[in-house]
Motif scaffolding. Structure first.
Motif, PDB file in Angstrom:
ATOM      1  N   SER A  52      89.761  29.502  49.387  1.00  0.00           N
ATOM      2  CA  SER A  52      91.042  28.819  49.474  1.00  0.00           C
ATOM      3  C   SER A  52      91.365  28.203  48.121  1.00  0.00           C
ATOM      4  O   SER A  52      90.483  27.657  47.456  1.00  0.00           O
ATOM      5  CB  SER A  52      91.000  27.731  50.538  1.00  0.00           C
ATOM      6  N   LYS A  58      93.641  31.998  54.473  1.00  0.00           N
ATOM      7  CA  LYS A  58      93.150  31.057  53.470  1.00  0.00           C
ATOM      8  C   LYS A  58      94.350  30.545  52.705  1.00  0.00           C
ATOM      9  O   LYS A  58      95.388  31.189  52.661  1.00  0.00           O
ATOM     10  CB  LYS A  58      92.190  31.742  52.487  1.00  0.00           C
ATOM     11  N   LYS A  59      94.226  29.376  52.099  1.00  0.00           N
ATOM     12  CA  LYS A  59      95.334  28.848  51.295  1.00  0.00           C
ATOM     13  C   LYS A  59      95.218  29.443  49.894  1.00  0.00           C
ATOM     14  O   LYS A  59      94.528  28.904  49.035  1.00  0.00           O
ATOM     15  CB  LYS A  59      95.289  27.325  51.241  1.00  0.00           C
ATOM     16  N   TYR A  63      97.281  31.369  46.487  1.00  0.00           N
ATOM     17  CA  TYR A  63      98.530  31.410  45.747  1.00  0.00           C
ATOM     18  C   TYR A  63      98.718  32.824  45.231  1.00  0.00           C
ATOM     19  O   TYR A  63      97.760  33.481  44.830  1.00  0.00           O
ATOM     20  CB  TYR A  63      98.499  30.421  44.576  1.00  0.00           C
TER      21      TYR A  63
END
Length: 163
Positions: free
Chosen positions: A128, A147-148, A150
């Protein structure tokens, strides 16, 4: 009427070494940037001439509904400039060509390359908060983000995720 030139990549198909690249010339906009197609002002059967600094492209094609689309083939890795012309209008666009072996998805923290966005997300090494960098192109996937992470385009262009 103005000439607008766009490029797109289809990562679901390739010609044994490179992904398919498509070039579209669009004559449906006026000098104010307004789309004239809803008003029935769509030019057909106009000949658009194409040329490229890398690979082969059809020399010319006619517009259908104000647009002409051609495929760029036999390219090598690197920068390509495509030229399009119609009457007194001329335009060029430069973009990057990648080989099939140049994987399009990168986890910037681990340095791992992946063939798909989902493979990058699912990797046991992806945590993450990791930044996943995605090369230009069209990715035909159903992505599950658990998952976090980007996501950023390699070429700082707008990334669009369509559900």
């Amino acid at each position: 009427m103005i000439l607008k030139l766009t490029t797109s990549t289809d990562r679901s198909t390739w010609n044994s070494t490179h992904y398919e690249y498509f070039i579209e010339a669009d004559l449906t906009y006026n000098n104010n940037g307004e789309d004239t197609s809803p008003h029935g002002n769509i030019p057909d059967d106009l000949i658009i001439y194409f040329n490229s600094t890398n690979g082969y492209i059809n020399a010319s094609t006619s517009t259908v509904n104000g647009k002409a689309k051609v495929k760029l083939i036999n390219t090598t890795n690197g920068t390509t400039t495509v030229f399009a012309s119609f009457n007194d209008f001329a335009l060029n666009k430069t973009f990057n060509v990648m080989s099939v072996n140049s994987t399009g998805v990168l986890n910037t923290r681990t340095g791992e390359y992946f063939e798909t966005i989902q493979e990058a997300i699912n990797s046991i090494n992806t945590k993450s908060g990791d930044l996943i960098r995605v090369s230009e192109g069209t990715y035909y996937e159903n992505i599950i983000i658990n998952k976090k992470n980007y996501f950023r385009s390699c070429f700082r262009r707008k990334s669009i995720f369509v559900p």
